[in-house]
Design a protein around this motif. Structure first.
Motif, short mmCIF file in Angstrom:
data_model
loop_
_atom_site.label_atom_id
_atom_site.label_comp_id
_atom_site.label_asym_id
_atom_site.label_seq_id
_atom_site.Cartn_x
_atom_site.Cartn_y
_atom_site.Cartn_z
N GLU A 1 13.57 16.65 -3.51
CA GLU A 1 13.71 17.08 -2.08
C GLU A 1 14.08 16.00 -1.21
O GLU A 1 13.54 14.74 -0.95
CB GLU A 1 12.19 17.40 -1.43
CG GLU A 1 11.73 18.43 -2.46
CD GLU A 1 12.72 19.88 -2.22
OE1 GLU A 1 13.22 20.21 -1.35
OE2 GLU A 1 12.61 20.66 -3.46
N ILE A 2 15.43 15.95 -0.68
CA ILE A 2 15.84 15.13 0.26
C ILE A 2 15.22 14.78 1.33
O ILE A 2 15.08 13.62 1.77
CB ILE A 2 17.28 15.53 0.69
CG1 ILE A 2 18.06 14.54 1.35
CG2 ILE A 2 17.39 16.78 1.62
CD1 ILE A 2 18.50 13.15 0.72
N GLU A 3 14.47 15.64 1.90
CA GLU A 3 13.78 15.56 3.26
C GLU A 3 12.60 14.50 2.76
O GLU A 3 12.30 13.68 3.70
CB GLU A 3 13.18 16.93 3.66
CG GLU A 3 14.13 17.72 4.49
CD GLU A 3 15.17 16.98 5.46
OE1 GLU A 3 14.29 16.06 6.06
OE2 GLU A 3 16.26 17.17 5.53
N THR A 4 12.08 14.43 1.68
CA THR A 4 11.13 13.41 1.07
C THR A 4 11.51 12.07 1.08
O THR A 4 10.78 11.16 1.48
CB THR A 4 10.54 14.10 -0.20
OG1 THR A 4 9.79 15.58 -0.11
CG2 THR A 4 9.30 13.09 -0.65
N LYS B 1 0.85 -1.07 -0.02
CA LYS B 1 -0.05 0.11 -0.08
C LYS B 1 0.84 1.31 -0.04
O LYS B 1 0.71 2.28 -0.74
CB LYS B 1 -0.91 -0.03 1.30
CG LYS B 1 -1.93 1.16 1.12
CD LYS B 1 -2.82 1.36 2.58
CE LYS B 1 -3.69 2.38 2.50
NZ LYS B 1 -4.38 2.33 3.98
N LEU B 2 1.92 1.19 0.73
CA LEU B 2 2.73 2.38 0.82
C LEU B 2 3.56 2.64 -0.59
O LEU B 2 3.78 3.80 -0.84
CB LEU B 2 3.98 2.27 2.06
CG LEU B 2 3.56 2.40 3.42
CD1 LEU B 2 4.73 2.03 4.31
CD2 LEU B 2 3.28 4.17 3.68
N HIS C 1 10.95 5.04 -6.19
CA HIS C 1 11.25 4.17 -5.13
C HIS C 1 11.58 2.76 -5.61
O HIS C 1 10.91 2.61 -6.77
CB HIS C 1 10.43 3.96 -3.88
CG HIS C 1 9.11 3.60 -4.46
ND1 HIS C 1 8.69 2.34 -4.44
CD2 HIS C 1 7.80 4.32 -4.79
CE1 HIS C 1 7.46 2.04 -5.08
NE2 HIS C 1 7.22 3.01 -5.07
N LEU C 2 12.43 2.13 -5.04
CA LEU C 2 12.93 0.78 -5.69
C LEU C 2 12.94 -0.05 -4.36
O LEU C 2 14.07 0.15 -3.59
CB LEU C 2 14.24 0.85 -6.46
CG LEU C 2 14.49 -0.43 -6.98
CD1 LEU C 2 13.45 -1.05 -8.06
CD2 LEU C 2 15.81 -0.62 -7.90
N ALA D 1 3.31 6.12 -2.78
CA ALA D 1 4.57 6.92 -3.20
C ALA D 1 4.45 7.13 -4.32
O ALA D 1 4.82 8.23 -4.96
CB ALA D 1 5.76 5.96 -2.43
N THR D 2 4.26 6.04 -5.33
CA THR D 2 4.38 6.20 -6.54
C THR D 2 3.22 7.60 -7.08
O THR D 2 3.80 8.17 -8.08
CB THR D 2 3.77 4.93 -7.46
OG1 THR D 2 4.83 3.85 -6.85
CG2 THR D 2 3.89 5.26 -8.69
#
Length: 459
Positions: free
Chosen positions: A430-433, A396-397, A411-412, A401-402
């Motif tokens: 954004e690095i924080e993301t 689900k996450l 993401h991978l 994210a996608t």
């Protein structure tokens, strides 16, 4: 003995635990003899090389016993980079080449990589046949009569053969006036690599050249390229070169001591090869782990990108299928198919040095061709490897994210092919993301699989 032996890069595991035992090595030697021996000159020859792990002696002896008992002649080359074994297997017309190494893993692990007579790693199909013989799924081979038992030899000039080959791939370019730091990680390249760069005229500052059987990859080499970077600054060198345990990977540091990512090296090599007319079909092959910034840089310069699954063998298969001449991984595998059948850290370093000389530019200048998306990478130990599709919270996450990332990131999430780890990579503008989502994914993995201590590396 029902579990599969071969992973993404041969057989690998903890020494004296199945499958990295003397008994399995003996059976593997017999299986290789049955499957890979063929008619023709030298087709009863097998080369065996190794890195510097103390367990290499045990595996080498057991495997040699299995091979000679089936009528094969064994040629032992001692500590040798993996690509050196691949090259010698082909140049000597042998039936097979065997490399005893666990690459970047600690000394407690070891592994077995097998090359066919063409110098390429054997196919999945051949691995499956060999595996069936090892596990007893095929009838036991009849022993050869005493007069047909093979012999074992040590090749004294193996290093020299590979050294001359490596220098020739760079046209014996003069490195006079350059100072390079070479960290061999106390691994297979500890003797060969410094000698090559010295013979070509470079001033060489060495590190990681004192293997004792247990210190391979221990706080040095490609796993810790910051060490070479520090030596670059201290000695005012032009370049830092760090190898992993079997020297099929290389990580570079520029003249400021800053580590240069593998994707930047892929980018600068692809561009230089295109300018020289050496990049066939104007195409670079990389893996799903490569940064989005690499794709953007290649588009700007008219270079197409083919993406393969993770693993240098997958990159090589894609290159062979498409007729491409260059590819690699962000982890430091670089494949120049004009010269080699596998990733070669020493050859790659020579090619990069040649490009620096041709353009009269520093590595930092050449590497500025691309800008990377910030990323976070988590390597999470797991007790087992359930199908990711069976983990509803994580699944689900990933979908969420996608949707949220759109074209701003990716993401991978995948299991390591050589270790009990789940690798989580998040890239975003954004690095924080990126940091936030790695934490979310890691929490879901802890809840659904369980984990030990997790280590996050990123920038």
């Amino acid at each position: 003995m029902s579990n599969r032996l071969f992973g993404t890069d041969g057989i690998r595991g903890r020494v004296n635990e199945f499958p990295i035992t003397a008994e399995v090595a003996l059976r593997l030697g017999k299986a290789i003899a049955r499957v890979l021996r063929s008619s023709g000159p030298n087709r009863n020859r097998v080369l065996i090389g190794k890195d510097t792990r103390i367990s290499g002696y045990m595996l080498e002896t057991a495997m040699t016993s299995g091979l000679v008992s089936m009528g094969m002649d064994v040629f032992m080359v001692g500590p040798m980079p993996t690509p050196g074994v691949a090259h010698l297997t082909k140049s000597m017309g042998a039936a097979a080449g065997i490399m005893l190494t666990a690459s970047h893993n600690p000394y407690e692990d070891n592994g077995i990589k097998i090359f066919g007579p063409d110098g390429y790693k054997i196919s999945d199909e051949i691995e499956n046949v060999i595996e069936r013989h090892i596990l007893g799924d095929e009838p036991e081979a009849a022993p050869v009569p005493p007069r047909q038992i093979g012999k074992a030899h040590r090749i004294d000039d193996a290093r020299g053969r590979y050294i001359e080959f490596a220098k020739h791939t760079a046209d014996n370019i003069s490195l006079h006036g350059l100072k390079v730091v070479v960290d061999c990680g106390h691994g297979a390249a500890y003797f060969i690599a410094p000698l090559i760069f010295k013979e070509l005229g470079a001033e060489v500052v060495t590190a990681g050249i004192g293997p004792d059987g247990t210190n391979i990859n221990d706080g040095c080499g490609a796993l810790h390229p910051e060490n070479a970077g520090e030596l670059v600054r201290r000695h005012n060198a032009d370049l830092g070169i760090s190898f992993d345990g079997d020297a099929d990977r290389v990580i570079f540091s520029d003249s400021n001591g800053q580590v240069v990512s593998g994707d930047r090296i892929l980018a600068l090599c692809a561009l230089a090869m295109k300018e020289q007319g050496r990049l066939k079909h104007d195409t670079l092959v990389c893996t799903t782990m490569s940064n989005l910034g690499l794709y953007e840089a290649m588009r700007r310069n008219g270079i197409k990108v083919e993406t393969s699954p993770v693993g240098d063998r997958n990159v090589i298969e894609a290159m062979r299928k498409g007729g491409y001449t260059f590819g690699g991984e962000n982890s430091g595998h670089l494949i120049f198919s004009e010269h080699a059948t596998t990733g070669d850290g020493i050859l790659s370093a020579l090619q990069v040095l040649r490009m620096m000389r041709d353009k009269n530019a520093t590595l930092a200048t050449l590497a500025s061709i691309m800008q990377e998306y910030p990323n976070q990478l988590a390597n999470i130990p797991v007790p087992d490897k359930p199908d990711l599709e069976s983990l509803p919270k994580l699944k689900k996450l990933m979908k969420q994210a996608t949707k949220e990332f759109g074209t701003e990131g990716r993401h991978l999430i995948r299991y390591s092919g050589t270790e009990k780890k789940l690798r989580v990579l998040v890239e975003h503008r954004e690095i924080e993301t990126a940091r936030l989502w790695v934490s979310k994914f890691a929490a879901a993995i802890r809840d659904e699989i369980g984990t030990g201590t997790r280590k996050i590396n990123g920038e």
